[in-house]
Design a protein around this motif. Structure first.
Motif, PDB file in Angstrom:
ATOM      1  N   ALA A 258      18.992 -50.606   2.786  1.00  0.00           N
ATOM      2  CA  ALA A 258      19.984 -51.133   3.055  1.00  0.00           C
ATOM      3  C   ALA A 258      20.970 -50.105   3.924  1.00  0.00           C
ATOM      4  N   LEU A 259      20.384 -49.476   4.863  1.00  0.00           N
ATOM      5  CA  LEU A 259      21.215 -48.529   5.905  1.00  0.00           C
ATOM      6  C   LEU A 259      21.899 -49.370   6.865  1.00  0.00           C
ATOM      7  N   PRO A 260      23.164 -48.894   7.112  1.00  0.00           N
ATOM      8  CA  PRO A 260      23.975 -49.440   8.246  1.00  0.00           C
ATOM      9  C   PRO A 260      23.357 -49.738   9.378  1.00  0.00           C
ATOM     10  N   ALA A 261      23.801 -50.774  10.331  1.00  0.00           N
ATOM     11  CA  ALA A 261      23.390 -50.992  11.551  1.00  0.00           C
ATOM     12  C   ALA A 261      23.499 -49.829  12.504  1.00  0.00           C
ATOM     13  N   ASP A 262      24.448 -49.002  12.278  1.00  0.00           N
ATOM     14  CA  ASP A 262      24.867 -48.069  13.355  1.00  0.00           C
ATOM     15  C   ASP A 262      24.154 -46.578  12.823  1.00  0.00           C
ATOM     16  N   THR A 263      23.360 -46.937  12.158  1.00  0.00           N
ATOM     17  CA  THR A 263      22.386 -45.297  11.568  1.00  0.00           C
ATOM     18  C   THR A 263      21.755 -45.001  13.000  1.00  0.00           C
ATOM     19  N   PRO A 264      21.861 -43.649  13.205  1.00  0.00           N
ATOM     20  CA  PRO A 264      21.214 -43.240  14.482  1.00  0.00           C
ATOM     21  C   PRO A 264      19.697 -43.030  14.426  1.00  0.00           C
ATOM     22  N   VAL A 265      18.841 -43.222  15.344  1.00  0.00           N
ATOM     23  CA  VAL A 265      17.527 -43.593  15.503  1.00  0.00           C
ATOM     24  C   VAL A 265      16.907 -42.130  14.867  1.00  0.00           C
ATOM     25  N   GLY A 266      17.393 -41.150  15.191  1.00  0.00           N
ATOM     26  CA  GLY A 266      17.179 -39.798  15.073  1.00  0.00           C
ATOM     27  C   GLY A 266      16.878 -39.659  13.330  1.00  0.00           C
ATOM     28  N   ASP A 267      17.849 -40.348  12.776  1.00  0.00           N
ATOM     29  CA  ASP A 267      17.700 -40.172  11.161  1.00  0.00           C
ATOM     30  C   ASP A 267      16.542 -40.938  10.442  1.00  0.00           C
ATOM     31  N   ILE A 268      15.862 -41.844  11.204  1.00  0.00           N
ATOM     32  CA  ILE A 268      14.658 -42.456  10.515  1.00  0.00           C
ATOM     33  C   ILE A 268      13.478 -42.663  11.266  1.00  0.00           C
ATOM     34  N   MET A 269      13.566 -42.004  12.327  1.00  0.00           N
ATOM     35  CA  MET A 269      12.176 -41.834  13.234  1.00  0.00           C
ATOM     36  C   MET A 269      11.079 -41.087  12.583  1.00  0.00           C
ATOM     37  N   THR A 270       9.838 -41.263  13.012  1.00  0.00           N
ATOM     38  CA  THR A 270       8.862 -40.338  12.753  1.00  0.00           C
ATOM     39  C   THR A 270       8.903 -39.338  13.753  1.00  0.00           C
ATOM     40  N   HIS A 271       9.137 -38.151  13.073  1.00  0.00           N
ATOM     41  CA  HIS A 271       9.025 -37.009  14.027  1.00  0.00           C
ATOM     42  C   HIS A 271       7.782 -36.387  14.349  1.00  0.00           C
ATOM     43  N   GLU A 272       7.581 -36.083  15.723  1.00  0.00           N
ATOM     44  CA  GLU A 272       6.285 -35.338  16.384  1.00  0.00           C
ATOM     45  C   GLU A 272       5.174 -36.097  15.915  1.00  0.00           C
ATOM     46  N   PRO A 273       5.163 -37.485  16.169  1.00  0.00           N
ATOM     47  CA  PRO A 273       4.222 -38.281  16.198  1.00  0.00           C
ATOM     48  C   PRO A 273       2.687 -38.023  16.620  1.00  0.00           C
ATOM     49  N   VAL A 274       1.719 -38.543  15.951  1.00  0.00           N
ATOM     50  CA  VAL A 274       0.356 -38.181  16.551  1.00  0.00           C
ATOM     51  C   VAL A 274       0.135 -39.056  17.820  1.00  0.00           C
ATOM     52  N   TYR A 275      -0.375 -38.334  18.805  1.00  0.00           N
ATOM     53  CA  TYR A 275      -0.607 -38.839  20.087  1.00  0.00           C
ATOM     54  C   TYR A 275      -1.979 -38.460  20.708  1.00  0.00           C
ATOM     55  N   LEU A 276      -2.469 -39.135  21.981  1.00  0.00           N
ATOM     56  CA  LEU A 276      -3.512 -38.870  22.495  1.00  0.00           C
ATOM     57  C   LEU A 276      -3.600 -38.664  23.931  1.00  0.00           C
ATOM     58  N   ALA A 277      -4.649 -37.709  24.576  1.00  0.00           N
ATOM     59  CA  ALA A 277      -4.444 -37.616  26.089  1.00  0.00           C
ATOM     60  C   ALA A 277      -4.957 -38.620  26.699  1.00  0.00           C
ATOM     61  N   GLN A 278      -4.432 -38.961  27.916  1.00  0.00           N
ATOM     62  CA  GLN A 278      -4.848 -40.165  28.569  1.00  0.00           C
ATOM     63  C   GLN A 278      -6.257 -40.164  29.058  1.00  0.00           C
ATOM     64  N   HIS A 279      -6.920 -39.018  29.101  1.00  0.00           N
ATOM     65  CA  HIS A 279      -8.377 -39.087  29.454  1.00  0.00           C
ATOM     66  C   HIS A 279      -9.428 -39.127  28.371  1.00  0.00           C
ATOM     67  N   ALA A 280      -8.769 -39.441  27.194  1.00  0.00           N
ATOM     68  CA  ALA A 280      -9.688 -39.555  26.073  1.00  0.00           C
ATOM     69  C   ALA A 280     -10.197 -40.963  25.871  1.00  0.00           C
ATOM     70  N   SER A 281     -11.121 -41.084  25.044  1.00  0.00           N
ATOM     71  CA  SER A 281     -12.138 -42.405  25.054  1.00  0.00           C
ATOM     72  C   SER A 281     -11.394 -43.296  24.038  1.00  0.00           C
ATOM     73  N   ILE A 282     -11.834 -44.563  24.107  1.00  0.00           N
ATOM     74  CA  ILE A 282     -11.198 -45.463  23.235  1.00  0.00           C
ATOM     75  C   ILE A 282     -11.973 -45.048  21.716  1.00  0.00           C
ATOM     76  N   MET A 283     -13.139 -44.660  21.694  1.00  0.00           N
ATOM     77  CA  MET A 283     -13.683 -44.175  20.346  1.00  0.00           C
ATOM     78  C   MET A 283     -12.763 -43.188  19.600  1.00  0.00           C
ATOM     79  N   GLU A 284     -12.124 -42.346  20.560  1.00  0.00           N
ATOM     80  CA  GLU A 284     -11.443 -41.334  19.876  1.00  0.00           C
ATOM     81  C   GLU A 284     -10.043 -41.967  19.522  1.00  0.00           C
TER      82      GLU A 284
END
Length: 625
Positions: free
Chosen positions: A216-242
């Motif tokens: 029940a957080l208010p609609a004006d809550t900043p994104v920075g308060d509830i986002m996932t920090h430092e998300p997992v990512y993958l390099a552009q040259h990686a494979s679909i298997m990876e």
């Protein structure tokens, strides 16, 4: 058309091209001095070898080609830095392959005599080409005779062939209401949070439900308060298997793709992967997590052998296949534990479901059995023992019926010996290290490849860290562990002939697992324990030894090449056994190999024997034989 070439320029090119990049300067100079250059026009068709021609290896300097069989089937497509004519230079092109230029191209031609001289001096050089040839033959064999379920997009394709490039982004200070409207308008299920064009977070529709609406957080809550920090990512040259493996292992549904300069360029979702994969590891793992009873799990897991066989014939590496099976095994264990808790109630304390051996190393294949145990938060009372006995039986039986057989040595959570508290497990590991009895050494070869498949990470991490610290301080344990491991030697006899099974069901066959792969696993484990290396994967252990200066680069490369070659042979052997008999076998009949492949196999076993000798000198030189 042929022309002369500039040796310095050729050497510079070869130094960046596998497997030539691993040769020393003298070898590269010998190769460069013997090369011819040839220009081939687009659509020109070239027989790799005819009765009138001499066998030559072609190294693509610039251009693109495709290899086709005598029946016109596509075998492979090649570009800069790759080679063709491998079948010709190894065995006079018995398959009758033909090469077609897809564009105007320039190639270097290496004669067989020079190739053979280099191959004699550098076994890993030969290993690269025999492995490449085997991979191409597997592709051809699969397209001719095996009705496997093939993915709509090849798992080795780059992720940029599948990702969505129209990224939606916001900043830290945007309100969740504004972001939700932006996501709705763009019809996307996630949005990236950027700062100075660099990704610092991600917000998904699931985050909006679980972190905003549910609280029940208010609609004006900043994104920075509830986002996932430092998300997992993958390099552009990686494979679909990876991407598949990373999303399965981390249990995520949105995977940002970044460029070489760390800027986000795309997004892959689990929906993208499932839509484009008819037989997907992610799909199977996802379906396992949705089943509500054991019979449904058993039915779902019946697809696992077909999935593994499909990965084998579509040329996925043994490392990735092992990770796929481990991810599915982990999902299965976790779902079985959830179902057990539905039946028996919540656990009376925190616990870890530990796995050992090939599953801990993420190196399982077809027919791998289960090795597991329970680590409890504290010593249990009688009622708690009863609860965990029932849970262990439920999980072990479920694994068995889903295709992971009971351990013949009874190393399972159902065995009361292997249900202990965190403190008891630490004392047990310390005892094995201090005593170094034959039984302790046998247990060390199994239990020292350890990973938690279920439960809080910290207790298992502490157990591994303290055990590694204890090992590093005990040279006698490492010496006796080495001596024990060296009692098994590669199957080479006098004059480097292969030593085969002499009796029984597998007479005149080779046990690729116990007489080859397991020996490399043992060496990687010993060096890993000595170096305090926390990874359990054999290939990762060997790779990480490079930085620790505890094993020579030559031995590291030789053992990695040997493990990959033997693992590929084992998977192919298991696949063929499954196709013919409906069951797996890691026993290989060497008569099914070509003369050159047998030579490569002998060279592989010789490399293992040399590495064993070096381990004896380093760790066990003072011990009596």
């Amino acid at each position: 058309m042929s022309a002369t070439i500039e040796i310095t320029e050729v050497i510079s090119f070869l130094q960046k091209t596998p497997p030539f990049q691993f040769l020393d300067g003298n070898a590269l100079k010998r190769i460069a001095s013997g090369l011819e250059v040839q220009y081939i026009k687009v659509e020109q068709s070239t027989a790799i070898q005819t009765p009138e021609s001499r066998p030559v290896l072609h190294i693509i300097r610039r251009g693109a080609f495709e290899i086709r069989s005598q029946e016109g089937l596509l075998v492979d497509r090649l570009a800069d830095g790759e080679c063709f004519g491998i079948s010709s230079i190894l065995e006079n092109n018995p398959e009758g392959f033909t090469v077609i230029a897809l564009e105007d191209s320039l190639v270097y031609r290496l004669d067989r005599k020079t190739f053979q001289t280099i191959a004699d001096d550098y076994p890993s050089f030969l290993s690269y080409f025999t492995s490449t040839r085997a991979n191409r033959l597997r592709k051809l064999f699969a397209s001719q005779t095996h009705p496997t379920i093939t993915p709509a997009i090849h798992l080795s394709s780059s992720v940029d062939s599948l990702m969505s490039s129209g990224l939606i982004a916001t900043d830290l200070n945007s309100s969740v209401q504004a972001v939700a409207k932006k996501m709705t308008a763009a019809r996307v299920s996630s949005i990236l949070v950027l700062e100075n064009e660099k990704m610092i977070g991600i917000l998904t529709d699931r985050d909006l439900r679980s972190r905003v609406l549910a609280n029940a957080l208010p609609a004006d809550t900043p994104v920075g308060d509830i986002m996932t920090h430092e998300p997992v990512y993958l390099a552009q040259h990686a494979s679909i298997m990876e991407a598949l493996l990373l999303m399965s292992e981390r249990d995520i549904h949105h995977l940002p793709i970044i460029s070489n300069d760390a800027k986000p360029v795309g997004m892959i979702t689990s929906t993208d992967l499932l839509r484009n994969q008819q037989l997907s590891p992610l799909l199977l793992a996802s379906e396992i997590s949705r089943q509500t009873n054991v019979p449904a799990l058993i039915n779902t897991c019946k697809r696992l052998p077909a999935l593994i066989n499909n990965l084998v014939v579509t040329n996925i590496s043994p490392v990735d296949i092992g990770r796929v099976v481990a991810t599915i095994s982990d999902n299965l264990i976790q779902q079985l534990i959830k179902l057990a808790m539905v039946q028996y109630g919540q656990a009376p304390m925190d616990f870890n479901f530990l796995v050992f051996g090939s599953l801990a190393r993420r190196e399982q294949s077809l027919g791998s059995d289960q090795d597991n145990a329970l680590m409890l938060e504290s010593e249990p009372n009688e009622q708690e023992v009863h609860y965990f006995n029932r849970l262990a039986r439920f999980v072990s039986d479920g694994l068995h019926h889903c295709g992971f057989p009971y351990c013949p040595g009874n190393i399972m959570a159902t065995n009361p010996t292997w249900m202990m508290s965190r403190q008891q497990w630490q004392r047990q590991f310390n005892y094995w290290i201090e005593k170094s009895t034959p039984k302790a050494l046998l247990n060390a070869s199994i239990f020292f490849d350890i990973r938690s498949s279920y439960g809080p990470e910290e207790p298992a991490r502490q157990l591994v860290a303290e055990t590694l610290e204890h090992c590093k301080k005990n040279s006698i344990f490492l010496a006796t562990l080495t001596k024990n491991a060296l009692r098994s030697r590669p199957p080479l006899g006098f004059f480097r002939n292969l030593v085969l099974e002499s009796t029984g069901e597998h007479k005149n066959e080779l046990d690729l697992k116990h007489n080859g792969i397991a020996l490399i696993n043992d060496l990687a484990r010993i060096y890993g324990l000595a170096a305090g290396e926390t990874s359990t994967s054999t290939i990762e252990r060997l790779q990480n030894l490079s930085d620790k200066k505890i094993m020579s680069q030559e031995n590291i490369h030789n053992l990695q090449d040997a493990w990959m070659f033997l693992s590929e042979l084992r998977l192919q052997t298991q696949h063929e056994s499954w196709q013919r008999h409906g069951k797996t076998s890691a026993y290989l009949d060497p008569t099914h190999l070509s003369q050159l492949e047998r030579r490569h196999l002998k060279a592989t076993f010789k490399a293992i024997a040399n590495a064993q000798d070096m381990a004896k000198i380093r760790f066990a030189n003072g011990l009596p034989s």
